[in-house]
Write an enzyme that holds these catalytic residues in place. Structure first.
Site, mmCIF file in Angstrom:
data_model
loop_
_atom_site.group_PDB
_atom_site.id
_atom_site.type_symbol
_atom_site.label_atom_id
_atom_site.label_comp_id
_atom_site.label_asym_id
_atom_site.label_seq_id
_atom_site.Cartn_x
_atom_site.Cartn_y
_atom_site.Cartn_z
ATOM 1 N N ARG A 322 0.850 -1.191 0.000
ATOM 2 C CA ARG A 322 0.000 0.000 0.000
ATOM 3 C C ARG A 322 0.888 1.244 0.000
ATOM 4 O O ARG A 322 1.753 1.384 0.872
ATOM 5 C CB ARG A 322 -0.908 0.028 1.231
ATOM 6 C CG ARG A 322 -1.872 -1.159 1.318
ATOM 7 C CD ARG A 322 -3.060 -0.987 0.378
ATOM 8 N NE ARG A 322 -3.860 -2.188 0.283
ATOM 9 C CZ ARG A 322 -4.831 -2.522 1.128
ATOM 10 N NH1 ARG A 322 -5.079 -1.762 2.162
ATOM 11 N NH2 ARG A 322 -5.532 -3.623 0.950
ATOM 12 N N GLU A 324 0.054 4.429 0.491
ATOM 13 C CA GLU A 324 -0.447 5.615 1.179
ATOM 14 C C GLU A 324 0.622 6.216 2.095
ATOM 15 O O GLU A 324 1.428 5.507 2.668
ATOM 16 C CB GLU A 324 -1.673 5.276 2.048
ATOM 17 C CG GLU A 324 -2.874 4.782 1.269
ATOM 18 C CD GLU A 324 -3.021 3.276 1.398
ATOM 19 O OE1 GLU A 324 -2.118 2.650 1.987
ATOM 20 O OE2 GLU A 324 -4.026 2.748 0.902
ATOM 21 N N ARG A 330 -0.958 2.132 13.025
ATOM 22 C CA ARG A 330 -1.482 0.845 12.568
ATOM 23 C C ARG A 330 -1.346 0.601 11.068
ATOM 24 O O ARG A 330 -1.875 -0.376 10.562
ATOM 25 C CB ARG A 330 -2.946 0.709 12.977
ATOM 26 C CG ARG A 330 -3.899 1.696 12.316
ATOM 27 C CD ARG A 330 -5.318 1.394 12.755
ATOM 28 N NE ARG A 330 -6.302 2.140 12.003
ATOM 29 C CZ ARG A 330 -7.609 1.892 12.043
ATOM 30 N NH1 ARG A 330 -8.067 0.909 12.800
ATOM 31 N NH2 ARG A 330 -8.454 2.607 11.347
ATOM 32 N N HIS A 331 -0.647 1.502 10.347
ATOM 33 C CA HIS A 331 -0.511 1.334 8.904
ATOM 34 C C HIS A 331 0.941 1.096 8.494
ATOM 35 O O HIS A 331 1.866 1.679 9.064
ATOM 36 C CB HIS A 331 -1.032 2.566 8.163
ATOM 37 C CG HIS A 331 -2.517 2.733 8.263
ATOM 38 N ND1 HIS A 331 -3.103 3.850 8.802
ATOM 39 C CD2 HIS A 331 -3.522 1.916 7.910
ATOM 40 C CE1 HIS A 331 -4.422 3.718 8.772
ATOM 41 N NE2 HIS A 331 -4.697 2.545 8.241
ATOM 42 N N GLU A 473 -10.210 -1.848 13.591
ATOM 43 C CA GLU A 473 -10.576 -2.761 12.501
ATOM 44 C C GLU A 473 -9.402 -3.648 12.101
ATOM 45 O O GLU A 473 -8.276 -3.179 11.951
ATOM 46 C CB GLU A 473 -11.048 -1.935 11.294
ATOM 47 C CG GLU A 473 -11.393 -2.768 10.075
ATOM 48 C CD GLU A 473 -10.275 -2.733 9.032
ATOM 49 O OE1 GLU A 473 -10.030 -3.789 8.419
ATOM 50 O OE2 GLU A 473 -9.657 -1.679 8.836
ATOM 51 N N SER A 476 -11.726 -6.785 6.683
ATOM 52 C CA SER A 476 -12.803 -6.326 5.815
ATOM 53 C C SER A 476 -13.177 -7.473 4.900
ATOM 54 O O SER A 476 -12.303 -8.183 4.401
ATOM 55 C CB SER A 476 -12.369 -5.125 4.976
ATOM 56 O OG SER A 476 -12.298 -3.961 5.765
ATOM 57 N N ARG A 524 -1.387 -6.691 12.234
ATOM 58 C CA ARG A 524 -2.397 -5.990 13.022
ATOM 59 C C ARG A 524 -3.097 -6.940 13.997
ATOM 60 O O ARG A 524 -3.430 -6.560 15.123
ATOM 61 C CB ARG A 524 -3.413 -5.305 12.115
ATOM 62 C CG ARG A 524 -4.303 -4.335 12.861
ATOM 63 C CD ARG A 524 -5.254 -3.586 11.955
ATOM 64 N NE ARG A 524 -4.587 -2.589 11.139
ATOM 65 C CZ ARG A 524 -5.235 -1.734 10.342
ATOM 66 N NH1 ARG A 524 -6.553 -1.788 10.253
ATOM 67 N NH2 ARG A 524 -4.561 -0.851 9.628
#
Length: 550
Positions: A322, A324, A330-331, A473, A476, A524
Site C-alpha cells: 500500500r 499511502e 497501525r498502517h 478494525e 474487511s 495488526r
C-alpha cells in the site's frame, strides 16, 4: 491491515511524528546523518578495543598449559570441518534440575559477564529467549586463571560454546530463567560481537521499570522506536520480541491449519499486476519491461478468478503493498495479508461464519499454547487478555451508528467510521456485550470497493462487514459482484480504467459462482491481540513512508 482498501478518511492522516512532505525529508536526512555519525563513533571504538586486545595477546604472560580448554575458534573449524552428533547438545531451555551432575554442551550468547576477582567469572548465556547462569572458577587441571580472565574479557552478545556440569544452587537464581547453574569446564568463542549500538537489557526494559528507577533517583536507558528499528537485529533478541514473533508464527499456523480442515486450500497469486487491484492511486508503480505495472494492493482479483476456476474455497498468506502516506500507529506500506475467498450458497453470512470459527479457534489456541510467549510480551508491554465470546457478536452498521449517537457521538450514517469513532464503539460494545471482538456488517455501499455486492433490499447498503479487536478494525470482507456487466459498471463509477482489469472482468463471463471473502493483516492481528501500541512492533523489518531499511 486488511486486504480491503482503507477508508478515504485514513488515506493521508496527519503524521503522528509531524513529518510529511519536505519536512519529512528534512527529518529523515537529519536522522540518517545522526545515525551515520553514531556508527562511525562505534567503528572507531571497536578499532581501539581490537588494538588493545592485540597488545594484550603480545604481552609477556606465561603460556597456559590449559589453553586448549578455551579461546576463539579458528574459522577453519567452523567451515563444516566436523561431523558432530547434534544429540550431544542441550538447549538452554532444557536445562533443569533433572540434569544435576550431568555433563552438558550448550551454545548461546554471552548476555552478561561479571568477574569476581581473578579466580571466578559469572556469565549468563541466552538461547531462544531462555537464559542460564554459568560459572568459571579456577580449578587445578581444569580451569586456569588465564581462562577466567578470557571469560571476563568476552564481549556481550558473542556466540559461545560451553562444556560444563549442571549444578543446583541452594538459593533461587534471579538473573536467569533456568534454576540451575553450569560449572564451566571448556569455553570457546564461535563469533565475537563488536561494540553494541544498543544493549539487549536496555531494549528489554518496560516503561514501568524505567519509571520506578527514575522515582528512586536512578537513570535507566530508554531505547526509542527509531533506535530499535535502526538496530533491529539486536532489538529482536529481547524476550518480548522473541515472544511477539513466535506468537505471530502461531497465528499463521492456525490460520492455515483451520482453513485446511474446513476444505480450503492455499494458492499463491502474483504481486506484479497491470493495474490497481483496489482502485484509487495508492499503488507502487513500476516499469515492467516497458509496460506500466504496479505492486498488488491485495490478491483480491486473483483469488476471485481462482473461484471462477472452480477452486471452491481458497486462502493465501503473502505480502501486500500500500503506497499511502499513512503515518499512523497501525498502517504499513508492506504487510502480510491473510486472505480467503469461498463459494457461497446464498448469503454473505457464510463468510462471517468462517470468521467466527476461525478467530475463536485462534484465540483459544494462543491462550492455551503460547503462555510463555504471552508472558514474555506482558512483562515488557503489560496488557489484559483479550475478551471475546464463544459465538462472535454481530451488529449491523446502522446499529453501531445508533449506539454512537446514543452516546453523543455525531457520525455520518452513510459514511465510514473514523479511528476515533471505531474506538468509541469498541468501548460501548465492551460495556454492553462484554467482548472486544465483534463483527459490524451491512456497510454503506459508497465506502466499500467497487466489487462489493449491494444489498438486495436497499442499494445504498452492501453485503459487507468489518471485524474489530479492541476498537480497531482488522478485517474487511464481503460478497463480491459476480456479474461482469455490473462489475464493469461499478469499476467505471469508481474511476478505474476497465482496460487494466479486463482479464479480471472477463473471467466472470464464463459462468461465475456466488462468492465472498475477506482479508486481514497478520501484523495488526498480533498487535491488537497483544494490546501493543504500534504495528511496527509486530513487523519484523517494517516498511513505512520513511523506512526502507534495514
Amino acid at each position: 491491515m486488511s486486504s480491503e482498501p482503507l477508508p478515504a478518511s485514513e488515506l493521508s492522516p496527519k503524521p503522528e511524528n509531524g513529518a510529511n512532505g519536505e519536512n519529512g525529508d528534512s527529518v529523515s536526512k537529519k536522522a540518517a546523518k545522526k545515525e551515520a555519525a553514531k556508527q562511525e563513533k562505534l567503528r572507531r571504538r571497536q578499532e581501539q578495543e581490537e588494538a588493545a586486545a592485540a597488545a594484550r595477546a603480545q604481552s609477556d604472560e606465561p603460556a597456559d598449559p590449559l589453553a586448549g580448554n578455551y579461546g576463539d575458534l579458528p574459522l577453519i573449524e567452523l567451515q563444516s570441518m566436523k561431523i558432530a552428533d547434534v544429540k550431544n547438545w542441550t538447549e538452554v531451555g532444557a536445562l533443569t534440575k533433572a540434569l544435576k551432575d550431568q555433563k552438558v554442551q550448550i551454545r548461546g550468547r554471552a548476555q552478561t559477564i561479571r568477574a569476581v576477582g581473578k579466580n571466578m567469572a559469572f556469565l549468563v548465556v541466552r538461547e531462544k529467549g531462555f537464559t542460564v547462569q554459568c560459572v568459571a572458577t579456577v580449578q587445578p587441571e581444569i580451569v586456569s586463571r588465564q581462562m577466567v580472565k578470557y571469560v571476563a574479557a568476552l564481549s556481550r552478545e558473542s556466540v559461545i560454546d560451553i562444556e560444563g556440569v549442571v549444578s543446583v544452587p541452594e538459593q533461587p537464581i534471579k538473573g536467569a530463567s533456568q534454576q540451575v547453574e553450569v560449572q564451566v569446564r571448556k569455553l570457546y568463542c564461535v563469533s565475537r560481537a563488536a561494540v553494541l549500538p544498543i544493549n539487549v537489557e536496555d531494549a528489554a526494559r518496560s516503561d514501568a521499570e524505567i519509571e520506578r528507577a527514575s522515582q528512586a533517583g536512578e537513570q535507566l536507558v530508554r531505547v526509542n522506536q527509531d533506535t530499535r528499528l535502526n538496530n533491529r537485529v539486536i532489538d529482536i533478541r529481547t524476550p518480548a520480541n522473541q515472544g511477539i514473533f513466535r506468537i505471530q508464527s502461531h497465528v499463521g499456523l492456525i490460520f492455515r491449519q483451520f482453513l485446511l480442515s474446513e476444505g480450503f486450500f492455499e494458492i499463491h497469486s502474483p504481486k506484479l499486476i497491470a493495474g490497481s487491484s483496489e482502485g484509487g492511486a495508492s499503488v507502487f508503480k513500476l516499469d515492467y519491461k516497458g509496460q506500466p505495472a504496479c505492486l498488488a494492493q491485495s490478491p483480491q482479483l486473483a483469488k476471485q478468478m481462482a473461484i471462477c476456476g472452480d477452486f471452491g474455497r481458497i486462502f493465501e498468506i503473502g505480502p501486500v503493498f500500500r503506497a499511502e502516506d499513512s503515518f499512523t500507529h497501525r498502517h504499513l506500506c508492506e504487510f502480510t495479508g491473510l486472505d480467503i475467498e469461498m463459494e457461497l450458497k446464498w448469503n454473505y453470512f457464510e463468510v462471517m461464519d468462517v470468521v467466527d470459527k476461525l478467530f475463536v479457534t485462534m484465540f483459544d489456541y494462543l491462550h492455551k499454547n503460547c503462555e510463555k510467549e504471552l508472558e514474555a510480551v506482558r512483562r515488557q508491554y503489560p496488557f489484559e487478555p483479550l475478551k471475546y465470546l464463544p459465538e462472535t457478536l454481530r451488529l449491523t452498521f446502522a446499529e453501531g451508528v445508533q449506539m454512537l449517537k446514543d452516546a453523543g457521538v455525531e457520525v455520518d450514517p452513510m459514511g465510514d467510521l473514523n479511528t476515533e469513532a471505531e474506538r468509541k464503539l469498541g468501548q460501548l460494545v465492551l460495556e454492553k456485550y462484554g467482548t472486544e471482538f465483534y463483527i459490524l456488517h451491512r456497510y454503506p455501499l459508497a465506502v466499500r470497493p467497487f466489487y462489493t455486492m449491494p444489498c438486495y433490499d436497499n442499494q445504498e447498503y452492501s453485503n459487507s462487514f468489518d471485524v474489530f479487536i479492541r476498537g480497531e478494525e482488522i478485517i474487511s470482507g464481503a460478497q463480491r459482484i459476480h456479474v461482469p456487466e455490473f462489475l464493469a459498471e461499478r469499476a467505471e463509477a469508481r474511476g478505474i480504467d476497465v482496460k487494466t482489469i479486463s482479464t479480471y472482468i472477463d473471467s466472470f463471463r464464463y459462468g461465475a459462482p456466488l462468492h465472498g471473502g475477506f482479508g486481514v493483516g497478520l501484523e495488526r492481528v498480533v498487535m491488537l491481540f497483544c494490546g501493543l501500541n504500534n504495528i511496527r512492533k509486530t513487523s519484523l523489518f517494517p516498511r513505512d513512508p520513511l523506512r526502507l531499511a534495514p
